[in-house]
Design an enzyme around this catalytic site. Structure first.
Site, mmCIF file in Angstrom:
data_model
loop_
_atom_site.group_PDB
_atom_site.id
_atom_site.type_symbol
_atom_site.label_atom_id
_atom_site.label_comp_id
_atom_site.label_asym_id
_atom_site.label_seq_id
_atom_site.Cartn_x
_atom_site.Cartn_y
_atom_site.Cartn_z
ATOM 1 C CB CYS A 7 -0.943 0.010 1.200
ATOM 2 S SG CYS A 7 -2.331 -1.141 1.053
ATOM 3 C CG HIS A 46 -4.730 -4.336 2.111
ATOM 4 N ND1 HIS A 46 -3.359 -4.376 2.112
ATOM 5 C CD2 HIS A 46 -5.137 -5.301 2.964
ATOM 6 C CE1 HIS A 46 -2.951 -5.324 2.939
ATOM 7 N NE2 HIS A 46 -4.015 -5.904 3.470
ATOM 8 C CG HIS A 99 2.084 -9.970 -4.327
ATOM 9 N ND1 HIS A 99 1.802 -10.043 -2.980
ATOM 10 C CD2 HIS A 99 3.189 -10.739 -4.510
ATOM 11 C CE1 HIS A 99 2.691 -10.810 -2.380
ATOM 12 N NE2 HIS A 99 3.545 -11.267 -3.294
ATOM 13 C CG HIS A 101 5.641 -13.336 -7.507
ATOM 14 N ND1 HIS A 101 6.812 -12.839 -6.956
ATOM 15 C CD2 HIS A 101 4.812 -13.578 -6.453
ATOM 16 C CE1 HIS A 101 6.695 -12.800 -5.634
ATOM 17 N NE2 HIS A 101 5.494 -13.248 -5.309
#
Ligand code: DGP
Length: 113
Positions: A7, A46, A99, A101
Site C-alpha cells: 500500500c 488491499h 499480488h 509474480h
C-alpha cells in the site's frame, strides 16, 4: 492499509521501479528478482491474499491477470512466462497484500516449488 508495504509503494511513500499503473492496479519490479523479468502486479485495493478474495473481487483478480499477460508481451516474453501468487505461511507469502509474480526470461524449473 497504513502498515502495508505494498500500500505504501502504491501510494508513492516507498520508491519502486514502476512498470505499469492504472486505476485498479500497480506493477513494479521485484526487489529480489528470481528471473531476468520479475514483476509484481498488485491490486490497489488491499486484499491480504487470493484466499481472501470474494466474489466482489473477482473482476479485479481477472484484471490483475490480464495486466500480467499484457506486461509479459511488453517485456518480450514470447517464449513463455510463469505467474505465481503465494497465499499464507506454507507458500512463504511474505507481503500480505495480494499480488501476482510475473516471471520470465529464462527456462523455468519443472518443479513448481
Ligand atoms: P511473496 O513472498 O509472494 O509475498 O512476495 C513478496 C515479494 O515482494 C518478494 O519477492 C520480494 C518483494 N519485495 C519485498 N519488499 C519489496 C520492496 O520494498 N520493493 C520491491 N520492489 N519488492 C519488494
Amino acid at each position: 492499509m497504513d502498515s502495508c508495504l505494498f500500500c505504501k509503494i502504491i501510494a508513492g511513500q516507498i520508491p519502486s521501479d514502476k512498470v505499469y499503473e492504472d486505476d485498479r492496479c500497480y506493477a513494479f519490479r521485484d526487489i529480489n528478482p528470481q528471473a531476468p523479468v520479475h514483476i509484481l502486479i498488485v491490486p490497489k485495493t488491499h486484499v491480504a491474499d487470493v484466499a481472501e478474495c470474494t466474489e466482489k473481487d473477482s473482476a479485479l483478480a481477472g484484471h490483475v491477470l490480464k495486466v500480467a499477460s499484457e506486461l509479459a508481451k511488453r517485456e518480450g516474453l514470447t517464449n513463455g512466462f510463469r505467474l505465481v501468487t503465494n497465499a499464507g505461511a506454507d507458500a512463504c507469502q511474505s507481503v500480505k497484500h495480494f499480488h501476482v509474480h510475473l516471471l520470465g526470461g529464462r527456462k523455468m524449473s519443472e518443479k513448481m516449488d
